[in-house]
Design a protein around this motif. Structure first.
Motif, PDB file in Angstrom:
ATOM      1  N   HIS A 104       0.846  -1.191   0.000  1.00 27.98           N
ATOM      2  CA  HIS A 104       0.000   0.000   0.000  1.00 27.98           C
ATOM      3  C   HIS A 104       0.879   1.239   0.000  1.00 27.98           C
ATOM      4  CE1 HIS A 104      -3.329   2.649   0.621  1.00 27.98           C
ATOM      5  NE2 HIS A 104      -2.922   3.022   1.817  1.00 27.98           N
ATOM      6  N   GLN A 105       0.690   2.074  -1.044  1.00 32.30           N
ATOM      7  CA  GLN A 105       1.439   3.320  -1.188  1.00 32.30           C
ATOM      8  C   GLN A 105       2.946   3.080  -1.080  1.00 32.30           C
ATOM      9  OE1 GLN A 105      -0.273   6.010   1.716  1.00 32.30           O
ATOM     10  NE2 GLN A 105      -2.061   6.426   0.427  1.00 32.30           N
ATOM     11  N   TRP A 131      -7.564  -1.977  -0.802  1.00 37.02           N
ATOM     12  CA  TRP A 131      -7.709  -0.664  -1.417  1.00 37.02           C
ATOM     13  C   TRP A 131      -7.947  -0.776  -2.916  1.00 37.02           C
ATOM     14  CZ3 TRP A 131      -3.871  -1.636   2.214  1.00 37.02           C
ATOM     15  CH2 TRP A 131      -3.967  -0.930   3.422  1.00 37.02           C
ATOM     16  N   SER A 186      -7.319   4.876  -3.993  1.00 39.25           N
ATOM     17  CA  SER A 186      -7.182   5.414  -2.642  1.00 39.25           C
ATOM     18  C   SER A 186      -8.371   5.058  -1.756  1.00 39.25           C
ATOM     19  CB  SER A 186      -7.027   6.941  -2.696  1.00 39.25           C
ATOM     20  OG  SER A 186      -8.170   7.536  -3.297  1.00 39.25           O
ATOM     21  N   ASP A 213     -10.615   2.864   0.574  1.00 42.42           N
ATOM     22  CA  ASP A 213     -10.478   1.747   1.500  1.00 42.42           C
ATOM     23  C   ASP A 213     -11.767   0.919   1.465  1.00 42.42           C
ATOM     24  OD1 ASP A 213     -10.118  -0.026   3.555  1.00 42.42           O
ATOM     25  OD2 ASP A 213      -9.458   1.464   5.012  1.00 42.42           O
TER      26      ASP A 213
END
Length: 431
Positions: A350-351, A370, A373, A375
């Motif tokens: 994630h990211q 995800w 962006s 959730d």
């Protein structure tokens, strides 16, 4: 001193064995993340042309690494849909969606050239004599990390396991100027065939049925609607069984593409997995360089490869029963939905970071948390009870999505069975 021993031990240096689609894609992504990359490849040899059909998701993965332009360099052409004759070979069903037809070796060369243009160092070697081990992290190592992108030979990732003994006989013939949709047909319980056209050449693969004197079997000609069958010639035989390495993550040696998992050609997912695994491996190396826990990284990458293989094997099992699963279409009007997928703990990317997180377990066994962006665990609260899909869409808009995004998200969740259509109690007739 060997080629590999000349490579510095800095955490920014990675060596990749193989410069095909997977290796080149990984090099491009690693260069973008600040790594220095050396590609080891065999000298170019003449290869028989083979046309492949890339789905929309595969093209999106190329876009993710900024390589859509290589499709133009490889003379790819777009066509709409494909014809599915798995359940009725004589009357194929048209399945909509964009497919890109491209000759695989030309695409691989274009990818390699792009990797070199962006800064990868290319070295041509006749044979890979050195196999990295888990001792990569020891003081005597000559590189910080390595990728095995050597295809089914899996030179650095043995031992491998195989499922089945299927072989594909490949034929090539004249192209089709209109690049008509590809076609797949089931011949009998043990054999099937496909046809993919390109303006310059066409490729036919017959799996489970032997070639006869270099000519296409008459039934294949009929079922695939082959134009000018007398002009098709046999170009060779290829393995078509599923194969995977027992250990795709060995310290800082990762297997990608066919070296990690080579799928059967039936689903046309080979290039897609090559690109996806290259992206996953690059992200894993970035996290390791920045201090991520090695056990967490291993959990993530092993799970990534394992889930891809399991989904593929499940699909093959369904197809053996004669079922070709198509994505259902949902009309959200008058539809009631509720979250039915269960939540589990897993390792996710994630990211740019590896995290141990709660996520939804999808029906195919994969996990997701995800979408962009957004959730998805918000759905557990928004749709914990049965409610109209239009009401859920309105709640998603209030949470920050626009109406089109909300609609697309609900449809995606229905297709992946995170949400399920539910008959409201008021619609059940009283007895």
């Amino acid at each position: 001193m060997t080629v590999l021993k000349q490579f510095a031990t800095s955490p920014g240096n990675i060596v990749i064995a193989g410069a095909g689609i997977a290796g080149s894609a990984a090099a491009i992504e690693l260069l973008a993340r600040g790594f220095r990359v050396k590609l080891l490849a065999r000298p170019e040899r003449s290869a028989q042309p083979v046309v492949e059909a890339l789905g929309e998701h595969t093209v999106r993965l190329l876009a993710e690494i900024g390589c859509v332009s290589v499709l133009k360099q490889a003379a790819a052409v777009a066509t709409r849909g494909f014809e599915n004759g798995w359940q009725d070979a004589a009357k194929p069903t048209f399945i909509d969606g964009i497919r890109v037809h491209v000759e695989r070796h030309t695409l691989a060369e274009a990818m390699r050239d792009e990797a070199v243009r962006r800064g990868a160092r290319l070295e041509l070697i006749e044979r890979l004599e050195i196999r990295p081990t888990s001792a990569l992290e020891a003081g005597g190592c000559t590189w910080w990390a390595a990728l095995d992108a050597t295809g089914r030979s899996a030179r650095w990732s043995r031992p491998v396991q195989r499922a089945g003994r299927a072989t594909a006989t490949l034929y090539t013939g004249p192209g089709s100027a209109d690049a008509r949709p590809g076609r797949i047909v089931r011949i009998d319980e043990r054999s099937w065939a496909y046809r993919i056209d390109h303006p310059t050449i066409s490729t036919i693969g017959v799996i489970g049925e032997s070639a006869q004197s270099g000519r296409l079997p008459g039934r294949v000609v009929e079922l695939l609607d082959v134009k000018a069958p007398d002009r098709f010639t046999t170009i060779g035989h290829r393995t078509a069984y599923v194969q995977w390495t027992r250990e795709p993550f060995q310290g800082r040696l990762l297997a990608i593409g066919d070296a990690a998992f080579a799928c059967a050609p039936l689903a046309g997912q080979g290039v897609r997995f090559s690109l996806a695994s290259a992206l996953a491996a690059a992200a894993t190396f970035r996290c390791l360089r920045e201090g991520a826990d090695a056990a967490l990284a291993a959990d993530y990458y092993r799970g990534f490869v394992h889930d891809a293989r399991r989904r593929h094997m499940d699909m093959l099992e369904r197809l053996r029963g004669g079922t070709f699963i198509e994505q259902p279409l949902f009309s959200l009007d008058r539809l009631h939905v509720r979250v039915t997928a269960r939540v589990c703990m897993t390792t996710l990317l994630h990211q740019g970071n590896l995290v141990r997180s709660a996520a939804f377990r999808m029906v195919d066994g994969g996990c997701v948390r995800w979408i962009g962006s957004f959730d998805l665990l918000q759905l557990a609260e928004l749709a914990r009870i049965c409610l109209p899909a239009t009401d859920l869409a309105a709640r998603l808009v209030l949470s920050g999505l626009n109406p089109q995004q909300a609609d697309s998200l609900i449809r995606w969740c229905l297709q992946h069975r995170i949400l399920a259509p539910i008959r409201p109690a008021s619609s059940i007739p009283m007895r």
